[in-house]
Design an enzyme around this catalytic site. Structure first.
Site, PDB file in Angstrom:
ATOM      1  N   ASN A   9      25.959  55.742  59.211  1.00  0.00           N
ATOM      2  CA  ASN A   9      24.835  55.025  59.816  1.00  0.00           C
ATOM      3  C   ASN A   9      23.628  55.951  59.780  1.00  0.00           C
ATOM      4  OD1 ASN A   9      23.048  53.588  61.352  1.00  0.00           O
ATOM      5  ND2 ASN A   9      24.117  53.900  63.301  1.00  0.00           N
ATOM      6  N   HIS A  96      24.678  47.942  68.406  1.00  0.00           N
ATOM      7  CA  HIS A  96      24.552  49.398  68.586  1.00  0.00           C
ATOM      8  C   HIS A  96      23.758  49.680  69.868  1.00  0.00           C
ATOM      9  CE1 HIS A  96      23.561  53.585  67.939  1.00  0.00           C
ATOM     10  NE2 HIS A  96      24.512  53.622  67.036  1.00  0.00           N
ATOM     11  N   GLU A 145      31.655  53.491  71.056  1.00  0.00           N
ATOM     12  CA  GLU A 145      30.708  54.608  71.008  1.00  0.00           C
ATOM     13  C   GLU A 145      30.150  54.878  72.401  1.00  0.00           C
ATOM     14  OE1 GLU A 145      28.737  55.103  66.884  1.00  0.00           O
ATOM     15  OE2 GLU A 145      27.654  53.562  67.967  1.00  0.00           O
ATOM     16  N   GLY A 204      24.480  61.356  62.623  1.00  0.00           N
ATOM     17  CA  GLY A 204      23.897  62.614  62.144  1.00  0.00           C
ATOM     18  C   GLY A 204      24.662  63.272  61.006  1.00  0.00           C
TER      19      GLY A 204
HETATM   20  P1  PGA Z   1      26.041  60.360  65.926  1.00  0.00           P
HETATM   21  O1  PGA Z   1      25.674  58.791  65.976  1.00  0.00           O
HETATM   22  O2  PGA Z   1      27.174  60.503  64.945  1.00  0.00           O
HETATM   23  O3  PGA Z   1      24.776  61.018  65.448  1.00  0.00           O
HETATM   24  O4  PGA Z   1      26.439  60.759  67.294  1.00  0.00           O
HETATM   25  C1  PGA Z   1      26.670  57.819  65.939  1.00  0.00           C
HETATM   26  C2  PGA Z   1      26.083  56.448  66.050  1.00  0.00           C
HETATM   27  O5  PGA Z   1      25.110  56.260  66.788  1.00  0.00           O
HETATM   28  O6  PGA Z   1      26.555  55.511  65.391  1.00  0.00           O
END
Ligand code: PGA
Length: 219
Positions: A9, A96, A145, A204
């Site tokens: 993502n 999300h 998440e 990230g």
């Molecule tokens: P992150 O984001 O891997 O940067 O923590 C995950 C996401 O928001 O899908």
């Protein structure tokens, strides 16, 4: 062996040059492995480029959108609707926590987005931050998440994520639950080896192609 989903993502990141470099690097180094579904979710303006390159160069990635309009085609400035997206994508992220927070997307809006995805044969990946959140009917893939884990470097524990994934499956009749929130190449295997976790939603750590390739290898 269960099928694992690894989703990149990219959120609102990458110029065209950076997208091209990422695709070139992944093309050369991504093994074709039928047990893994690698889904790339770029900004909307790059969907078509990546889709065309993936097909032309036979790169084993699928394409996902980061969002879908809650409406059908018509006078909705700025929106990209399901009928348009289905030409490029197989998947779409819906729910999300960043969409809920910054764009105030509520359950009614998210339901409409799910309907639009399904009507256009796009598979929704529905994101929730806890087991209490309502998952719309017909959703088969969800991503757990926890908000405090997103972009912070503080992931949930694999054991707790596994417990939540199990409960989400029991409650909502889901086929697959992914974990997301500070997943890296170093910790991804701890999550994907859990019984009820079927993959990872990665922000990230998906931006750098080398890091992402290592993450896929370790998943
Ligand atoms: P992150 O984001 O891997 O940067 O923590 C995950 C996401 O928001 O899908």
């Amino acid at each position: 062996m269960k099928k694992r989903f690894i989703i990149a993502n990219w959120k609102s990141n990458k110029t065209r040059k950076e997208v091209i470099d990422w695709v070139d690097m992944v093309e050369k180094n991504l093994p074709n492995d039928a047990s893994r579904e690698i889904i790339v979710c770029p900004s909307t303006i790059y969907l078509q480029y990546i889709k065309e390159e993936a097909v032309a160069r036979n790169i084993p990635i699928r394409i996902g959108a980061q969002d879908i309009s809650a409406f059908s085609e018509g006078p909705y400035t700025g929106d990209v609707n399901g009928k348009q997206l289905t030409e490029c994508v197989a998947y779409v992220l819906i729910g999300h926590s960043e969409r809920r927070k910054y764009y105030h997307e509520d359950d009614q809006t998210l339901n409409a987005k799910i309907r639009n995805a399904q009507e256009n044969n796009i598979i929704p990946i529905y994101c929730v931050s806890s087991e209490q959140e309502i998952i719309p009917q017909g959703v088969e893939i969800a991503a757990y998440e926890p908000i405090e884990a997103i972009g912070t470097g503080n992931p949930d524990t694999p054991e707790n994520a596994n417990t939540i994934a199990k409960r989400l499956k029991q409650k909502n009749n889901l086929k697959s639950v992914l974990y997301g929130g500070s997943v890296t190449s170093a910790n991804v295997g701890l999550f994907t080896s859990q019984e009820h976790i079927d993959g990872a939603l990665v922000g990230g750590a998906s931006l750098d192609a080398k890091q992402f390739l290592l993450l896929v290898k370790n998943a």
